[in-house]
Design a protein around this motif. Sequence first.
Motif, PDB file in Angstrom:
ATOM      1  N   ASP A  47       0.808  -1.221   0.000  1.00 21.05           N
ATOM      2  CA  ASP A  47       0.000   0.000   0.000  1.00 21.05           C
ATOM      3  C   ASP A  47       0.842   1.273   0.000  1.00 21.05           C
ATOM      4  N   GLU A  48       2.115   1.152   0.324  1.00 22.63           N
ATOM      5  CA  GLU A  48       3.007   2.316   0.359  1.00 22.63           C
ATOM      6  C   GLU A  48       3.796   2.493  -0.936  1.00 22.63           C
ATOM      7  N   LEU A  49       3.593   1.590  -1.882  1.00 25.80           N
ATOM      8  CA  LEU A  49       4.328   1.622  -3.147  1.00 25.80           C
ATOM      9  C   LEU A  49       3.427   2.065  -4.280  1.00 25.80           C
TER      10      LEU A  49
ATOM     11  N   LYS B 137       4.683  -1.913 -11.927  1.00 27.75           N
ATOM     12  CA  LYS B 137       3.338  -2.442 -11.678  1.00 27.75           C
ATOM     13  C   LYS B 137       3.193  -2.755 -10.200  1.00 27.75           C
ATOM     14  N   VAL B 138       2.018  -2.434  -9.661  1.00 25.06           N
ATOM     15  CA  VAL B 138       1.656  -2.796  -8.294  1.00 25.06           C
ATOM     16  C   VAL B 138       0.406  -3.659  -8.392  1.00 25.06           C
ATOM     17  N   ASP B 139       0.522  -4.921  -8.016  1.00 19.67           N
ATOM     18  CA  ASP B 139      -0.604  -5.849  -8.091  1.00 19.67           C
ATOM     19  C   ASP B 139      -1.060  -6.166  -6.668  1.00 19.67           C
ATOM     20  N   THR B 140      -2.077  -5.451  -6.203  1.00 21.13           N
ATOM     21  CA  THR B 140      -2.542  -5.635  -4.830  1.00 21.13           C
ATOM     22  C   THR B 140      -3.249  -6.976  -4.640  1.00 21.13           C
ATOM     23  N   MET B 141      -3.824  -7.519  -5.711  1.00 19.57           N
ATOM     24  CA  MET B 141      -4.496  -8.824  -5.592  1.00 19.57           C
ATOM     25  C   MET B 141      -3.483  -9.938  -5.304  1.00 19.57           C
ATOM     26  N   LYS B 142      -2.382  -9.941  -6.036  1.00 16.54           N
ATOM     27  CA  LYS B 142      -1.345 -10.957  -5.845  1.00 16.54           C
ATOM     28  C   LYS B 142      -0.324 -10.548  -4.794  1.00 16.54           C
TER      29      LYS B 142
ATOM     30  N   VAL C 279       2.177  -8.396  -5.052  1.00 13.87           N
ATOM     31  CA  VAL C 279       3.530  -8.294  -5.592  1.00 13.87           C
ATOM     32  C   VAL C 279       3.666  -7.000  -6.390  1.00 13.87           C
ATOM     33  N   ILE C 280       4.891  -6.546  -6.497  1.00 13.62           N
ATOM     34  CA  ILE C 280       5.185  -5.438  -7.389  1.00 13.62           C
ATOM     35  C   ILE C 280       6.124  -5.959  -8.468  1.00 13.62           C
ATOM     36  N   THR C 281       6.134  -5.281  -9.603  1.00 11.74           N
ATOM     37  CA  THR C 281       7.067  -5.612 -10.670  1.00 11.74           C
ATOM     38  C   THR C 281       8.052  -4.462 -10.793  1.00 11.74           C
ATOM     39  N   LEU C 282       9.331  -4.808 -10.736  1.00 15.45           N
ATOM     40  CA  LEU C 282      10.401  -3.827 -10.859  1.00 15.45           C
ATOM     41  C   LEU C 282      11.127  -4.016 -12.184  1.00 15.45           C
ATOM     42  N   SER C 283      11.377  -2.912 -12.872  1.00 17.29           N
ATOM     43  CA  SER C 283      12.254  -2.908 -14.038  1.00 17.29           C
ATOM     44  C   SER C 283      13.614  -2.427 -13.555  1.00 17.29           C
ATOM     45  N   VAL C 284      14.662  -3.147 -13.938  1.00 12.77           N
ATOM     46  CA  VAL C 284      16.010  -2.777 -13.524  1.00 12.77           C
ATOM     47  C   VAL C 284      16.893  -2.700 -14.767  1.00 12.77           C
ATOM     48  N   THR C 285      17.575  -1.568 -14.920  1.00 18.74           N
ATOM     49  CA  THR C 285      18.576  -1.444 -15.975  1.00 18.74           C
ATOM     50  C   THR C 285      19.906  -1.140 -15.311  1.00 18.74           C
ATOM     51  N   GLY C 286      20.947  -1.715 -15.863  1.00 19.09           N
ATOM     52  CA  GLY C 286      22.285  -1.461 -15.355  1.00 19.09           C
ATOM     53  C   GLY C 286      23.153  -0.906 -16.457  1.00 19.09           C
ATOM     54  N   VAL C 287      23.969   0.072 -16.104  1.00 18.38           N
ATOM     55  CA  VAL C 287      24.889   0.669 -17.074  1.00 18.38           C
ATOM     56  C   VAL C 287      26.273   0.805 -16.452  1.00 18.38           C
ATOM     57  N   LYS C 288      27.262   0.892 -17.331  1.00 16.15           N
ATOM     58  CA  LYS C 288      28.630   1.168 -16.903  1.00 16.15           C
ATOM     59  C   LYS C 288      29.178   2.274 -17.787  1.00 16.15           C
ATOM     60  N   GLY C 289      30.232   2.900 -17.325  1.00 16.28           N
ATOM     61  CA  GLY C 289      30.891   3.927 -18.125  1.00 16.28           C
ATOM     62  C   GLY C 289      29.937   4.992 -18.616  1.00 16.28           C
TER      63      GLY C 289
ATOM     64  N   LEU D 294      11.828  -7.971 -12.301  1.00 16.84           N
ATOM     65  CA  LEU D 294      11.689  -8.820 -11.124  1.00 16.84           C
ATOM     66  C   LEU D 294      10.336  -8.607 -10.473  1.00 16.84           C
ATOM     67  N   MET D 295       9.734  -9.694 -10.039  1.00 15.64           N
ATOM     68  CA  MET D 295       8.520  -9.618  -9.231  1.00 15.64           C
ATOM     69  C   MET D 295       8.953  -9.765  -7.776  1.00 15.64           C
ATOM     70  N   VAL D 296       8.454  -8.846  -6.956  1.00 13.44           N
ATOM     71  CA  VAL D 296       8.877  -8.780  -5.564  1.00 13.44           C
ATOM     72  C   VAL D 296       7.658  -8.744  -4.656  1.00 13.44           C
ATOM     73  N   LYS D 297       7.711  -9.548  -3.623  1.00 20.43           N
ATOM     74  CA  LYS D 297       6.668  -9.524  -2.607  1.00 20.43           C
ATOM     75  C   LYS D 297       7.141  -8.589  -1.495  1.00 20.43           C
ATOM     76  N   PRO D 298       6.483  -7.426  -1.345  1.00 25.13           N
ATOM     77  CA  PRO D 298       6.883  -6.495  -0.274  1.00 25.13           C
ATOM     78  C   PRO D 298       6.536  -7.058   1.097  1.00 25.13           C
ATOM     79  N   PRO D 299       7.101  -6.474   2.143  1.00 26.98           N
ATOM     80  CA  PRO D 299       6.776  -6.945   3.491  1.00 26.98           C
ATOM     81  C   PRO D 299       5.314  -6.649   3.833  1.00 26.98           C
ATOM     82  N   LYS D 300       4.787  -7.437   4.716  1.00 27.05           N
ATOM     83  CA  LYS D 300       3.427  -7.214   5.219  1.00 27.05           C
ATOM     84  C   LYS D 300       3.488  -6.220   6.370  1.00 27.05           C
TER      85      LYS D 300
END
Length: 154
Positions: free
Chosen positions: A13-15, A111-116, A118-128, A138-144
Motif C-alpha cells: 500500500d506504500e508503493l 506495476k503494483v498488483d494488490t491482488m497478488k 507483488v510489485i514488478t520492478l524494471s532494472v537497468t544497469g549501465v557502466k561507463g 523482477l517480481m517482488v513480494k513487499p513486506p506485510k
Amino acid sequence: MSEDTHRRGKTIDELAEGDSLTVNESISDRDIMLYLGMTNDNNPLYTQDEYAKRMDYEGAVVPQILLMGIITSSISKLLPGPGSQVVNSSVNFVLPVYHNEDVTFNFEVIKVDTMKEVITLSVTGVKGSDERIIDAVLMVKPPKEFSVVNETKK
C-alpha cells in the motif's frame, strides 16, 4: 517493555508505479574474490586476464550472479526494503562488466498488483558512459504490515 526495533520496508500500500531508486557500485577485486571463495567457483574467466582475453573479452569479468546479488541486495535493503522477497526474475546480461568498473542500477516500480500482493520492478544497469550491461524484470513480494507488541515485564 520490549519493542521490535527491526526496520521494515514499504508495504504494497506504500508503493506506487513510478517509484524509483538508483544504486551506484564499484566492483573491486576483493568483492569478486569473496564471491568466488564463498561459492567455490574457480572459473578462470573471472580471475585471469590472459584467459579471458583468449575468450574474446578485454580482461577478467565480473560473475553475472554477483551483479544479481547487488540487485537483490538493493531490493532487500532499499526498495521495497527489509522484509521483501524476490519471487520471480527475468534477466538479460547485455555486456560484460570488468574488474574495478563502476556500475549504476536504475530500479523502477512498473506495476503494483494488490491482488497478488507483488510489485514488478524494471532494472537497468549501465557502466561507463551509459553502456547498458543488464536489463531485468523482477517480481517482488513487499513486506506485510505488522504491529509492534509492547510487553510489560513484571
